[in-house]
Scaffold this motif. Structure first.
Motif, mmCIF file in Angstrom:
data_model
loop_
_atom_site.group_PDB
_atom_site.id
_atom_site.type_symbol
_atom_site.label_atom_id
_atom_site.label_comp_id
_atom_site.label_asym_id
_atom_site.label_seq_id
_atom_site.Cartn_x
_atom_site.Cartn_y
_atom_site.Cartn_z
ATOM 1 N N ARG A 115 0.843 -1.183 0.000
ATOM 2 C CA ARG A 115 0.000 0.000 0.000
ATOM 3 C C ARG A 115 0.886 1.243 0.000
ATOM 4 O O ARG A 115 1.983 1.222 0.544
ATOM 5 C CB ARG A 115 -0.864 0.018 1.248
ATOM 6 C CG ARG A 115 -2.012 -0.944 1.188
ATOM 7 C CD ARG A 115 -2.828 -0.797 2.420
ATOM 8 N NE ARG A 115 -3.937 -1.732 2.411
ATOM 9 C CZ ARG A 115 -5.110 -1.467 1.851
ATOM 10 N NH1 ARG A 115 -5.336 -0.316 1.289
ATOM 11 N NH2 ARG A 115 -6.060 -2.361 1.884
ATOM 12 N N LEU A 118 -2.630 4.457 2.148
ATOM 13 C CA LEU A 118 -3.325 4.062 3.369
ATOM 14 C C LEU A 118 -2.382 3.274 4.272
ATOM 15 O O LEU A 118 -1.374 2.775 3.811
ATOM 16 C CB LEU A 118 -4.542 3.206 2.999
ATOM 17 C CG LEU A 118 -5.586 3.913 2.145
ATOM 18 C CD1 LEU A 118 -6.664 2.954 1.736
ATOM 19 C CD2 LEU A 118 -6.186 5.063 2.894
ATOM 20 N N PRO A 119 -2.722 3.176 5.566
ATOM 21 C CA PRO A 119 -1.901 2.360 6.455
ATOM 22 C C PRO A 119 -1.869 0.898 6.010
ATOM 23 O O PRO A 119 -2.793 0.437 5.343
ATOM 24 C CB PRO A 119 -2.604 2.473 7.810
ATOM 25 C CG PRO A 119 -3.529 3.585 7.704
ATOM 26 C CD PRO A 119 -3.803 3.857 6.287
ATOM 27 N N GLU A 120 -0.814 0.212 6.400
ATOM 28 C CA GLU A 120 -0.564 -1.129 5.872
ATOM 29 C C GLU A 120 -1.678 -2.105 6.237
ATOM 30 O O GLU A 120 -1.986 -3.021 5.483
ATOM 31 C CB GLU A 120 0.768 -1.668 6.413
ATOM 32 C CG GLU A 120 2.009 -0.878 6.010
ATOM 33 C CD GLU A 120 2.112 0.456 6.729
ATOM 34 O OE1 GLU A 120 1.604 0.549 7.861
ATOM 35 O OE2 GLU A 120 2.658 1.404 6.151
ATOM 36 N N ASP A 121 -2.283 -1.907 7.417
ATOM 37 C CA ASP A 121 -3.290 -2.880 7.849
ATOM 38 C C ASP A 121 -4.708 -2.352 7.648
ATOM 39 O O ASP A 121 -5.611 -2.705 8.375
ATOM 40 C CB ASP A 121 -3.049 -3.231 9.317
ATOM 41 C CG ASP A 121 -2.900 -1.999 10.179
ATOM 42 O OD1 ASP A 121 -2.853 -0.899 9.608
ATOM 43 O OD2 ASP A 121 -2.828 -2.125 11.408
ATOM 44 N N TRP A 122 -4.882 -1.477 6.662
ATOM 45 C CA TRP A 122 -6.199 -0.892 6.443
ATOM 46 C C TRP A 122 -7.137 -1.926 5.821
ATOM 47 O O TRP A 122 -6.733 -2.642 4.918
ATOM 48 C CB TRP A 122 -6.061 0.311 5.517
ATOM 49 C CG TRP A 122 -7.128 1.295 5.710
ATOM 50 C CD1 TRP A 122 -7.171 2.241 6.678
ATOM 51 C CD2 TRP A 122 -8.302 1.446 4.935
ATOM 52 N NE1 TRP A 122 -8.317 2.968 6.551
ATOM 53 C CE2 TRP A 122 -9.033 2.500 5.501
ATOM 54 C CE3 TRP A 122 -8.830 0.784 3.835
ATOM 55 C CZ2 TRP A 122 -10.251 2.913 4.993
ATOM 56 C CZ3 TRP A 122 -10.032 1.194 3.329
ATOM 57 C CH2 TRP A 122 -10.728 2.252 3.910
ATOM 58 N N GLY A 142 -6.823 2.312 14.100
ATOM 59 C CA GLY A 142 -5.703 1.387 14.003
ATOM 60 C C GLY A 142 -4.797 1.471 15.214
ATOM 61 O O GLY A 142 -3.771 0.812 15.279
#
Ligand code: SF4
Lengths: 147, 178
Positions: A115, A118-122, A142
């Motif tokens: 990504r 957006l944040p990696e764990d979105w 998050g």
């Protein structure tokens, strides 16, 4: 730009309308892009449109010596993946990461498909038509916080 | 000794020593708050349009320095307060928190602009924190989109008042549980 060259080279595999080349088959993409790279220097935009059940990918190229631009249009189904053009045009790397981030299109042979915005764990891919912004997503931070 | 035993059943006058210690403590606290209130070095965390107004606030016309609000080192280690000015996205929230955690303990937060109060324009966006008081304790809010530079001056005045009255949230004893 002399579009006759494309007509000679690819025949009826591409449909030419002004400076928009529409590819009939996504397998030709790399070949066409390689051919384009002889005449054009920059990939300056990759525009993705989601028209369910299809993605329309528009690669736009330009060059330094004049104002010419050329656009390559490919359509894929929204479950398919497509070859990355990042080893022909290096700048495609980030454009493709953004397309992956927003639409979830997987680019084959991409060196670093993560990504970008957006944040990696979105959870999910927000620009898809079937994506719904729920309250939960709106309030997701998050961060595991209590204060 | 149990807690119940500690309850005195006779009234006793405080000794001279006690009075002295209490008053000294009060005095020291006063001096400390006075010092803290009058040398607030801000950390400028500008992520978008509100940051432009913050720059005007630091410039000559609206002179921040006369309140002891010196724009000197832009390092979290030397900062007493932070101006969070600009939209905070979810990705940026983590970076903001990292910066906040690096600041030494008496630290104050000023939330600048509609974006940081409630999300502002982006209140229903998928990627914007709607109000930074959801991720860190905020002392003063500055409304506006963007706020006028004079409002920053006002906010610092309010913050100084809060510090003097010992009413800040992240204040003297450090943030609650961050
Ligand atoms: S509150 Fe308005 S001016 Fe400030 S960052 Fe948000 S959109 Fe920009």
């Amino acid at each position: 730009m002399d579009l006759e060259r494309f007509r000679e080279r690819f025949g009826d595999k591409v449909k030419i309308d002004k400076n928009i080349l529409t590819l009939a088959d996504k397998k030709d993409l790399i070949r066409v892009v390689k051919f384009v790279s002889k005449y054009f220097d920059v990939l300056y935009m990759l525009i993705v449109v989601h028209r369910p059940p299809k993605f329309e990918l528009n690669y736009i190229f330009s060059r330094y010596q004049d104002q010419e631009i050329i656009q390559i249009k490919v359509e894929i189904s929204d479950k398919e993946n497509i070859a990355s053009i990042s080893n022909v045009f290096k700048s495609a790397e980030w454009e493709e990461r953004e397309a992956y981030d927003m639409f979830g299109i997987v680019f084959r042979d991409h060196p670093d498909l993560r990504r970008i915005l957006l944040p990696e764990d979105w959870p999910g891919h927000p620009m898809r038509k079937d994506f719904v912004v729920t309250e939960e997503i709106k309030h997701w931070t998050g961060l595991d916080l209590k204060f | 000794m149990k807690v119940d035993d500690a309850v005195p059943n006779e009234f006793s006058y405080p000794g001279l020593g006690e009075i002295f210690i209490t008053n000294t403590r009060k005095f020291i606290n006063k001096v400390l708050s006075w010092g803290r209130a009058n040398s607030l070095w801000p950390l400028t965390f500008g992520t978008s349009c509100c940051a432009i107004e913050m720059m005007v606030y630091g410039a000559t016309k609206v002179d921040a320095d006369r309140l002891g609000n010196l724009f000197i080192g832009d390092s979290p280690r030397q900062a007493d307060m932070i101006f969070v000015s600009g939209t905070i996205t979810k990705k940026m929230a983590r970076r903001l928190l990292t910066v906040y955690q690096q600041m030494p303990a008496p630290k104050y937060v000023v939330a600048v602009g509609a974006c940081n109060i409630s999300g502002g324009l982006f209140w229903d966006s998928y990627n914007v924190i709607d109000g930074i008081d959801r991720i860190m304790p905020v002392d003063v809010y500055i409304p506006g989109c963007p706020p006028r530079p004079e409002q920053f001056l006002d906010a610092v005045k309010v913050l100084q008042k809060l510090i003097n009255e010992n009413k800040t949230r992240g204040g003297v004893y450090g943030p609650r549980e961050i």
